[in-house]
Design an enzyme around this catalytic site. Structure first.
Site, short mmCIF file in Angstrom:
data_model
loop_
_atom_site.label_atom_id
_atom_site.label_comp_id
_atom_site.label_asym_id
_atom_site.label_seq_id
_atom_site.Cartn_x
_atom_site.Cartn_y
_atom_site.Cartn_z
N LYS A 90 0.86 -1.20 0.00
CA LYS A 90 0.00 0.00 0.00
C LYS A 90 0.88 1.24 0.00
O LYS A 90 2.05 1.21 0.40
CB LYS A 90 -0.94 0.04 1.21
CG LYS A 90 -0.25 0.13 2.59
CD LYS A 90 0.01 1.54 3.09
CE LYS A 90 0.78 1.53 4.40
NZ LYS A 90 1.77 2.50 4.61
N GLY A 150 5.31 -6.12 5.53
CA GLY A 150 5.10 -7.13 6.57
C GLY A 150 3.62 -7.30 6.88
O GLY A 150 3.13 -8.43 7.04
N ASP A 186 -1.74 -1.58 10.31
CA ASP A 186 -2.00 -1.57 8.87
C ASP A 186 -2.66 -2.87 8.38
O ASP A 186 -3.10 -2.94 7.23
CB ASP A 186 -0.68 -1.43 8.07
CG ASP A 186 -0.12 -0.02 8.14
OD1 ASP A 186 -0.86 0.90 8.54
OD2 ASP A 186 1.07 0.15 7.79
O1 C5P Z 1 0.63 -1.10 14.86
P1 C5P Z 1 2.06 -1.29 14.48
O2 C5P Z 1 2.74 -2.29 15.37
O3 C5P Z 1 2.25 -1.62 13.06
O4 C5P Z 1 2.76 0.10 14.70
C1 C5P Z 1 4.16 0.24 14.78
C2 C5P Z 1 4.47 1.43 15.65
O5 C5P Z 1 4.03 2.62 15.02
C3 C5P Z 1 3.73 1.39 16.98
O6 C5P Z 1 4.47 0.70 17.93
C4 C5P Z 1 3.61 2.85 17.30
O7 C5P Z 1 4.80 3.30 17.88
C5 C5P Z 1 3.48 3.51 15.95
N1 C5P Z 1 2.08 3.81 15.59
C6 C5P Z 1 1.42 4.84 16.24
N2 C5P Z 1 0.12 5.14 15.90
C7 C5P Z 1 -0.52 4.44 14.95
C8 C5P Z 1 0.14 3.40 14.27
C9 C5P Z 1 1.45 3.11 14.61
O8 C5P Z 1 1.99 5.50 17.11
N3 C5P Z 1 -1.77 4.75 14.64
#
Ligand code: C5P
Length: 290
Positions: free
Chosen positions: A12, A103, A137
């Site tokens: 994406k 990923g 995501d």
């Molecule tokens: O959700 P995911 O593990 O993919 O997100 C990776 C990192 O990105 C999270 O640990 C967080 O620090 C940050 N993040 C965030 N707010 C979001 C999505 C991601 O702060 N809406």
């Protein structure tokens, strides 16, 4: 029932990305338009008696139990009390650590693939919940197409797939940590915020000029600060005829939109000479792959 299944896992891009604030759970409140592109990993899932095994074609992907595809398989097999095992073979075409959800899309494909392979009685809602437990995501990657994503990125409002965009993506030769980028984000350092409502109106009207005008990513204020090259790449792409170039997600990939395929091809050929990981892509159409 078949013993294996092949699932495409498209990347994406974020056409807009705005941060509305910090949430009590530590994540950020997002407002972002996500769009699937035809840069696609191919995931093969084979049944095996027990255990989970991940094999990838990329040295950059860790294939142990920390791999998101591995974790997706473990989660869905556990939640559905399925005692069988799987071998997951990932043909990696999406660059790693690039801001293109490589990923997350592999994890989404594993959830969908295992549900289908074992004919599990899990509805889309259950898959969505598992996806969110794996990463912000993943719900979008499960749904696909084009969507306005809010919340952590999991509240999805579908947008029409009425545009077939010509894009060039350039991935600089380093990876960034999404967590670090979000952590360093300060709204006062943002030069230009996206106008998401205006973007969406333009999207509905297929108004390419409006779409490109309103494309912005507030996380550029963090990643560009660390890697000045991102700004240079954006400028180069605009000089090569792009209507607009912005960073995708937390970066470092840059995506550029072209109104004509031949100008995208020309820009791709020139950028490829200096940036090995340059891709010419378009919007993902489900019929296109496999
Ligand atoms: O959700 P995911 O593990 O993919 O997100 C990776 C990192 O990105 C999270 O640990 C967080 O620090 C940050 N993040 C965030 N707010 C979001 C999505 C991601 O702060 N809406």
């Amino acid at each position: 029932m078949p013993d294996s299944i092949i699932i495409p896992a498209p990347a994406k891009v974020n056409l807009t990305l705005d941060i509305k604030g910090k949430r009590p759970d530590g994540y950020h409140e997002l407002e972002t338009v996500m769009h699937q592109i035809n840069l696609v990993d191919i995931i093969t899932i084979e049944k095996q008696e027990a255990g989970i095994e991940v094999v990838t074609s990329s040295d950059l992907v860790i294939d142990d139990e920390t791999n998101l595809a591995y974790r997706a398989a473990a989660l869905i097999l556990e939640k559905s009390h399925c005692r069988a095992g799987v071998k997951i073979i990932i043909q990696k075409n999406i660059p790693v650590g690039a801001g293109l959800a490589g990923g997350s899309t592999d994890a989404a494909a594993v959830l969908k693939g295992i549900r289908q392979l074992f004919d599990l009685r899990l509805d889309d809602r259950a898959l969505h919940e598992m996806g969110l437990a794996l990463g912000s995501d993943v719900p979008f990657c499960l749904r696909g197409g084009t969507a306005l994503a809010t919340g952590r990125g999991e509240v999805l409002g579908r947008l029409p797939d009425n545009l077939h965009l010509n894009m060039v993506i350039v991935k600089p030769p380093y990876q960034v940590s999404t967590a670090e980028v979000y952590k360093a984000f300060r709204p006062e350092q943002v030069k230009r915020f996206p106008d998401t409502d205006a973007f969406i109106e333009s999207w509905y009207n297929c108004d390419m000029i409006g779409i490109c005008d309103y494309m912005e990513n507030v996380l550029e204020s963090v990643t560009e600060e660390q890697y000045a090259e991102i700004k240079t790449l954006k400028n180069q792409l605009v000089q090569l005829g792009a209507l607009k170039a912005v960073m995708s997600g937390s970066g470092p990939s840059v995506l550029a939109i072209f109104d004509q395929l031949d100008s995208a091809v020309r820009a791709f050929e020139i950028m490829k000479k200096t940036c090995q990981e340059t891709y010419i892509v378009s919007s993902y159409l489900k019929e296109e792959v496999l």
